[in-house]
Design an enzyme around this catalytic site. Structure first.
Site, mmCIF file in Angstrom:
data_model
loop_
_atom_site.group_PDB
_atom_site.id
_atom_site.type_symbol
_atom_site.label_atom_id
_atom_site.label_comp_id
_atom_site.label_asym_id
_atom_site.label_seq_id
_atom_site.Cartn_x
_atom_site.Cartn_y
_atom_site.Cartn_z
ATOM 1 C CB ALA A 159 -0.942 -0.009 1.201
ATOM 2 C CE1 TYR A 160 6.112 5.250 1.957
ATOM 3 C CE2 TYR A 160 7.469 3.565 0.912
ATOM 4 C CZ TYR A 160 7.307 4.853 1.390
ATOM 5 O OH TYR A 160 8.349 5.746 1.291
ATOM 6 C CB ALA A 161 4.960 0.424 -3.239
#
Length: 257
Positions: A159-161
């Protein structure tokens, strides 16, 4: 006279880690630096003190990001202490779930996903939107992305990426939109950096193996500190970068080769 003398810069998340390194470097280059923070007032004040001790000028700006009204709150605090902006660095970001752990698709809750995108993607978008009337022609926008958007996939950071991948699209599209005003927009994409955020798994004798593995990812054979990233941002904030816009700058030390 520094490269940024007479200019005002705002660095979100500017009190710690990479943000602090960026704030201090821009201050050394002559900019008056607005050091934004969400919760850690002490760290932001320490950064301001360090800038002033080196002969620069700076002030703190408080606003929690990722909540309704965050952009308005930040700019209201900024406007109390400055009139106009030349350099905006969207550095603030998070990579963990609400409980402070890394989670892949099987564990990440909807609230975790929403929080990551609220801080990493939505906040920069509306900070720029609300800030365009303050950003002077010929200004600079630098977004901090990550090497994960174009490098080896890490399931625990999915999700961060994804949230930073949206920032990459934001960067290139915004560069076209703001080009007629002479405003450049670029993204800097670090790999893992030796900062307080990564101290738990990167520093100390117990983490020597992890540090050695990270060192081995770069052909340069070492681990980056905040200064390596700050120096790239300083170039993009300066007149020397006037012909560079819409670019994704690999700041992994060759880790993607």
């Amino acid at each position: 006279m520094g490269a940024l003398s007479g200019r005002t810069a705002l660095v979100t998340g500017g009190g710690r880690g990479i943000g602090r390194a960026i704030s201090e470097r821009l201050g050394r280059d002559g900019a008056r630096v607005a050091v934004h923070y969400g919760h850690d007032e002490a760290a932001a004040k320490e950064t301001v003190a360090a800038i002033e001790a080196a002969g620069g000028t700076a002030f703190t700006v408080r606003a929690e990001l990722g909540v309704p009204g965050d952009a308005e709150a930040l700019w209201a605090a900024f406007d109390e202490q400055a009139a106009g902006l030349d350099v905006l660095v969207n550095n603030a970001g998070i990579n963990k779930a609400v409980d402070g752990t890394l989670k892949g698709i099987g564990e990440l809750a909807e609230e975790d996903f929403d929080r990551l995108f609220a801080v990493n993607t939505k906040a920069p978008f509306f900070l720029v939107q609300r800030g365009l009337s303050r950003l002077r022609d010929g200004g600079r926008i630098v977004n901090v992305s990550t090497g994960l958007t174009r490098g080896a996939a890490k399931p625990e950071l999915i999700a961060y990426a994804m949230s930073k991948g949206a920032v990459d699209v934001f960067t290139s599209t915004l560069a076209k939109d703001l080009g007629p005003r002479g405003i450049t927009v670029n993204a800097v994409a670090p790999g893992a950096v030796d900062t307080d955020m990564n101290a738990g798994w990167l520093r100390g004798e117990s983490n020597a193996a992890a540090r050695e593995r990270l060192r081995g990812l770069s052909p340069l054979g070492r681990v980056a500190g905040g200064a390596e990233i700050a120096d790239i941002v300083a170039f993009l904030a300066s007149d020397d970068s006037r012909w560079v816009t819409g670019q994704w700058i690999d700041a992994t030390g060759g880790g993607l080769l």
